[in-house]
Write a protein that holds these residues in place. Structure first.
Motif, PDB file in Angstrom:
ATOM      1  N   VAL A 186      -4.180  -3.420   8.088  1.00 28.72           N
ATOM      2  CA  VAL A 186      -4.435  -3.026   6.703  1.00 28.72           C
ATOM      3  C   VAL A 186      -5.632  -2.088   6.630  1.00 28.72           C
ATOM      4  CG1 VAL A 186      -5.168  -3.875   4.434  1.00 28.72           C
ATOM      5  CG2 VAL A 186      -3.401  -5.104   5.716  1.00 28.72           C
ATOM      6  N   TYR A 187      -6.704  -2.433   7.326  1.00 26.29           N
ATOM      7  CA  TYR A 187      -7.905  -1.606   7.278  1.00 26.29           C
ATOM      8  C   TYR A 187      -7.653  -0.215   7.854  1.00 26.29           C
ATOM      9  CZ  TYR A 187     -12.644   0.047   7.930  1.00 26.29           C
ATOM     10  OH  TYR A 187     -13.794   0.813   7.888  1.00 26.29           O
ATOM     11  N   ASN A 188      -6.895  -0.141   8.935  1.00 27.55           N
ATOM     12  CA  ASN A 188      -6.612   1.161   9.538  1.00 27.55           C
ATOM     13  C   ASN A 188      -5.845   2.064   8.587  1.00 27.55           C
ATOM     14  OD1 ASN A 188      -7.906   0.687  11.968  1.00 27.55           O
ATOM     15  ND2 ASN A 188      -6.092  -0.154  12.963  1.00 27.55           N
ATOM     16  N   MET A 189      -5.059   1.464   7.690  1.00 23.98           N
ATOM     17  CA  MET A 189      -4.299   2.273   6.740  1.00 23.98           C
ATOM     18  C   MET A 189      -5.180   2.801   5.616  1.00 23.98           C
ATOM     19  SD  MET A 189      -0.648   1.378   4.977  1.00 23.98           S
ATOM     20  CE  MET A 189       0.264   2.646   4.041  1.00 23.98           C
ATOM     21  N   ILE A 190      -6.232   2.060   5.248  1.00 23.76           N
ATOM     22  CA  ILE A 190      -7.048   2.453   4.094  1.00 23.76           C
ATOM     23  C   ILE A 190      -8.407   3.041   4.465  1.00 23.76           C
ATOM     24  CG2 ILE A 190      -5.952   0.658   2.688  1.00 23.76           C
ATOM     25  CD1 ILE A 190      -8.624  -0.905   2.854  1.00 23.76           C
ATOM     26  N   LYS A 191      -8.786   2.982   5.738  1.00 28.86           N
ATOM     27  CA  LYS A 191     -10.176   3.289   6.095  1.00 28.86           C
ATOM     28  C   LYS A 191     -10.592   4.725   5.816  1.00 28.86           C
ATOM     29  CE  LYS A 191      -9.202   4.184  11.014  1.00 28.86           C
ATOM     30  NZ  LYS A 191      -9.480   3.728  12.394  1.00 28.86           N
ATOM     31  N   ASP A 192      -9.639   5.655   5.788  1.00 27.73           N
ATOM     32  CA  ASP A 192      -9.978   7.058   5.535  1.00 27.73           C
ATOM     33  C   ASP A 192      -9.684   7.472   4.103  1.00 27.73           C
ATOM     34  OD1 ASP A 192      -7.231   6.867   5.667  1.00 27.73           O
ATOM     35  OD2 ASP A 192      -6.944   8.737   6.781  1.00 27.73           O
ATOM     36  N   SER A 193      -9.442   6.506   3.218  1.00 33.31           N
ATOM     37  CA  SER A 193      -8.874   6.811   1.905  1.00 33.31           C
ATOM     38  C   SER A 193      -9.726   6.337   0.737  1.00 33.31           C
ATOM     39  CB  SER A 193      -7.494   6.145   1.772  1.00 33.31           C
ATOM     40  OG  SER A 193      -6.639   6.505   2.827  1.00 33.31           O
ATOM     41  N   ILE A 232       0.853  -1.196   0.000  1.00 31.49           N
ATOM     42  CA  ILE A 232       0.000   0.000   0.000  1.00 31.49           C
ATOM     43  C   ILE A 232       0.883   1.236   0.000  1.00 31.49           C
ATOM     44  CG2 ILE A 232      -1.803   1.297   1.193  1.00 31.49           C
ATOM     45  CD1 ILE A 232      -2.683  -1.314   2.518  1.00 31.49           C
ATOM     46  N   PHE A 233       0.592   2.145  -0.920  1.00 33.67           N
ATOM     47  CA  PHE A 233       1.304   3.418  -0.997  1.00 33.67           C
ATOM     48  C   PHE A 233       0.274   4.517  -0.807  1.00 33.67           C
ATOM     49  CE2 PHE A 233       3.147   6.906  -3.703  1.00 33.67           C
ATOM     50  CZ  PHE A 233       4.200   7.211  -2.849  1.00 33.67           C
ATOM     51  N   LYS A 234       0.329   5.198   0.322  1.00 30.44           N
ATOM     52  CA  LYS A 234      -0.693   6.175   0.702  1.00 30.44           C
ATOM     53  C   LYS A 234      -0.192   7.589   0.454  1.00 30.44           C
ATOM     54  CE  LYS A 234      -3.912   7.068   4.552  1.00 30.44           C
ATOM     55  NZ  LYS A 234      -4.354   6.562   5.867  1.00 30.44           N
ATOM     56  N   ARG A 265     -13.918 -11.775   5.462  1.00 33.09           N
ATOM     57  CA  ARG A 265     -13.625 -13.094   6.033  1.00 33.09           C
ATOM     58  C   ARG A 265     -12.958 -12.958   7.399  1.00 33.09           C
ATOM     59  NH1 ARG A 265     -10.714 -14.719   1.996  1.00 33.09           N
ATOM     60  NH2 ARG A 265     -12.493 -15.371   0.748  1.00 33.09           N
ATOM     61  N   ALA A 266     -12.208 -11.871   7.580  1.00 36.33           N
ATOM     62  CA  ALA A 266     -11.516 -11.626   8.846  1.00 36.33           C
ATOM     63  C   ALA A 266     -12.387 -10.870   9.847  1.00 36.33           C
ATOM     64  CB  ALA A 266     -10.228 -10.840   8.586  1.00 36.33           C
ATOM     65  N   GLY A 267     -13.642 -10.599   9.469  1.00 33.14           N
ATOM     66  CA  GLY A 267     -14.557  -9.931  10.383  1.00 33.14           C
ATOM     67  C   GLY A 267     -14.520  -8.421  10.333  1.00 33.14           C
ATOM     68  N   VAL A 268     -13.864  -7.847   9.299  1.00 36.31           N
ATOM     69  CA  VAL A 268     -13.815  -6.396   9.122  1.00 36.31           C
ATOM     70  C   VAL A 268     -14.910  -5.992   8.139  1.00 36.31           C
ATOM     71  CG1 VAL A 268     -12.435  -4.433   8.359  1.00 36.31           C
ATOM     72  CG2 VAL A 268     -11.333  -6.331   9.551  1.00 36.31           C
ATOM     73  N   ASP A 269     -15.821  -5.131   8.552  1.00 33.19           N
ATOM     74  CA  ASP A 269     -16.998  -4.780   7.759  1.00 33.19           C
ATOM     75  C   ASP A 269     -16.632  -3.727   6.711  1.00 33.19           C
ATOM     76  OD1 ASP A 269     -19.577  -4.787   6.854  1.00 33.19           O
ATOM     77  OD2 ASP A 269     -20.301  -3.392   8.377  1.00 33.19           O
ATOM     78  N   PHE A 270     -15.903  -4.136   5.693  1.00 32.20           N
ATOM     79  CA  PHE A 270     -15.421  -3.228   4.649  1.00 32.20           C
ATOM     80  C   PHE A 270     -16.501  -2.969   3.607  1.00 32.20           C
ATOM     81  CE2 PHE A 270     -13.652  -2.771   0.371  1.00 32.20           C
ATOM     82  CZ  PHE A 270     -12.850  -1.656   0.539  1.00 32.20           C
ATOM     83  N   ASP A 271     -16.607  -1.731   3.152  1.00 35.16           N
ATOM     84  CA  ASP A 271     -17.423  -1.409   1.983  1.00 35.16           C
ATOM     85  C   ASP A 271     -16.856  -0.155   1.331  1.00 35.16           C
ATOM     86  OD1 ASP A 271     -18.493   0.898   3.300  1.00 35.16           O
ATOM     87  OD2 ASP A 271     -20.003  -0.362   4.260  1.00 35.16           O
ATOM     88  N   MET A 272     -17.500   0.274   0.246  1.00 32.99           N
ATOM     89  CA  MET A 272     -16.993   1.419  -0.510  1.00 32.99           C
ATOM     90  C   MET A 272     -17.800   2.690  -0.248  1.00 32.99           C
ATOM     91  SD  MET A 272     -14.268   0.555  -2.172  1.00 32.99           S
ATOM     92  CE  MET A 272     -14.114   1.841  -3.424  1.00 32.99           C
ATOM     93  N   LYS A 273     -18.594   2.701   0.815  1.00 34.56           N
ATOM     94  CA  LYS A 273     -19.328   3.909   1.158  1.00 34.56           C
ATOM     95  C   LYS A 273     -18.336   5.017   1.527  1.00 34.56           C
ATOM     96  CE  LYS A 273     -23.395   1.472   2.938  1.00 34.56           C
ATOM     97  NZ  LYS A 273     -24.181   1.131   4.152  1.00 34.56           N
ATOM     98  N   ASN A 274     -18.619   6.214   1.071  1.00 37.96           N
ATOM     99  CA  ASN A 274     -17.809   7.398   1.390  1.00 37.96           C
ATOM    100  C   ASN A 274     -16.393   7.320   0.828  1.00 37.96           C
ATOM    101  OD1 ASN A 274     -19.966   8.483   2.993  1.00 37.96           O
ATOM    102  ND2 ASN A 274     -19.345   7.096   4.643  1.00 37.96           N
ATOM    103  N   ARG A 275     -16.191   6.487  -0.200  1.00 34.84           N
ATOM    104  CA  ARG A 275     -14.898   6.460  -0.874  1.00 34.84           C
ATOM    105  C   ARG A 275     -15.133   6.130  -2.346  1.00 34.84           C
ATOM    106  NH1 ARG A 275     -11.372   3.126   2.074  1.00 34.84           N
ATOM    107  NH2 ARG A 275     -12.912   2.211   3.477  1.00 34.84           N
ATOM    108  N   VAL A 276     -14.168   6.473  -3.188  1.00 28.60           N
ATOM    109  CA  VAL A 276     -14.239   6.119  -4.602  1.00 28.60           C
ATOM    110  C   VAL A 276     -13.016   5.292  -4.960  1.00 28.60           C
ATOM    111  CG1 VAL A 276     -15.575   8.163  -5.235  1.00 28.60           C
ATOM    112  CG2 VAL A 276     -13.072   8.237  -5.354  1.00 28.60           C
ATOM    113  N   ALA A 277     -13.088   4.658  -6.117  1.00 28.99           N
ATOM    114  CA  ALA A 277     -11.970   3.853  -6.608  1.00 28.99           C
ATOM    115  C   ALA A 277     -11.548   4.363  -7.981  1.00 28.99           C
ATOM    116  CB  ALA A 277     -12.367   2.385  -6.694  1.00 28.99           C
ATOM    117  N   VAL A 278     -10.246   4.377  -8.213  1.00 24.02           N
ATOM    118  CA  VAL A 278      -9.691   4.786  -9.491  1.00 24.02           C
ATOM    119  C   VAL A 278      -8.864   3.620 -10.039  1.00 24.02           C
ATOM    120  CG1 VAL A 278      -8.140   6.384 -10.681  1.00 24.02           C
ATOM    121  CG2 VAL A 278      -9.601   7.213  -8.823  1.00 24.02           C
ATOM    122  N   ASP A 279      -9.250   3.123 -11.204  1.00 28.38           N
ATOM    123  CA  ASP A 279      -8.525   2.016 -11.830  1.00 28.38           C
ATOM    124  C   ASP A 279      -7.637   2.578 -12.928  1.00 28.38           C
ATOM    125  OD1 ASP A 279      -7.630  -0.277 -13.120  1.00 28.38           O
ATOM    126  OD2 ASP A 279      -9.495  -1.364 -12.767  1.00 28.38           O
TER     127      ASP A 279
END
Length: 256
Positions: free
Chosen positions: A81-88, A31-33, A109-123
């Motif tokens: 990992v989630y703490n690094m990406i959760k605000d991004s 991950i490169f933030k 699978r690890a019990g972290v409730d991840f979704d894409m709300k309040n974030r966007v993705a750039v491919d």
């Protein structure tokens, strides 16, 4: 030319045991933030996938069962990992179709409730394919004028992806610099889930994209074929697809 950021963006890449987002596992993640103030942070982890790495996959990225035998599992790394990406916002190369869906599966699978709300993705691959139609190594050569060393190393691929996007900004004056517009530009097809089993139709409603109910609205099928929901929940569909379908069902129940 630099990104116009209102929040951090995480460029990331996965090396995995294979290409099935439901059953395969991460063996390396980088991950490169990049922060709005220009600061940057980089992390790379080797991961024990808890399943064997096929020889043909090792031949691509060079990671063997022995190399990751004593590394942490993803379940042990998930919160970090989630703490690094959760605000991004998120970005990668072919990330919409592979890296983000597989990362979502691992986090859920690890019990972290991840979704894409309040974030966007750039491919970044989508920009490249719309403009040039090549691969990551060719993109790096084309845009940056350099040979990509250690291709299929998560860290090398992640850094190359970031450098390619910066060069794309320099090359294409019409490329948007804000994340929302850039995300829209790089989105191939609007879907409700990552894997594309539930799409958004012309009316803006969720619809199935496969099987006997292809093209039919999810709300209609849930109302008229209640067993279809149970079938999907018990079948080998991605966890995120099941989560999205459950949310649609709950939304429908709450509006009655």
């Amino acid at each position: 030319m630099e990104l116009k950021l209102t929040k951090p963006i995480c460029f990331f890449d996965l090396e995995t045991t294979g290409i099935n987002i439901t059953t395969d596992r991460i063996v390396e993640i980088a991950i490169f933030k990049v922060f709005p103030n220009g600061n940057k942070e980089s992390k790379t982890w080797l991961v024990n996938p808890t399943i064997p790495i096929p020889a043909e996959t090792t031949a691509v990225h060079g990671i063997t069962d022995e190399k990751i035998a004593n590394e942490p599992t993803f379940a042990e790394l998930a919160s970090t990992v989630y703490n690094m990406i959760k605000d991004s916002d998120l970005a990668g190369f072919n990330s919409d179709r592979f890296d983000i869906p597989l990362l979502a599966e691992e986090l859920l699978r690890a019990g972290v409730d991840f979704d894409m709300k309040n974030r966007v993705a750039v491919d970044i691959q989508t920009i490249f394919h719309k403009k040039e139609e090549r691969t990551l190594s060719a993109a790096y050569k084309f845009y940056c004028g350099e040979t990509l060393e250690n291709a299929h190393s998560a860290e090398a691929d992640t850094m190359a992806t970031y450098e390619i996007l910066k060069s794309q900004f320099d090359r294409y004056d019409d490329l948007p610099h804000d994340m929302k517009s850039l995300s829209e530009y790089t989105t191939r097809k609007k879907t409700a889930d990552f894997a594309g089993f539930i799409i958004v139709d012309r009316d803006g409603d969720e619809a199935f994209s496969f099987g006997k109910n292809k093209g039919k609205k999810v709300d209609y099928i849930l109302e008229n074929e209640p067993g279809y929901f149970s079938w999907i929940q018990n079948a080998d569909f991605p966890l995120y697809t099941k989560k999205v379908l459950t949310a649609i069902k709950l939304r429908k129940l709450n509006t009655k």
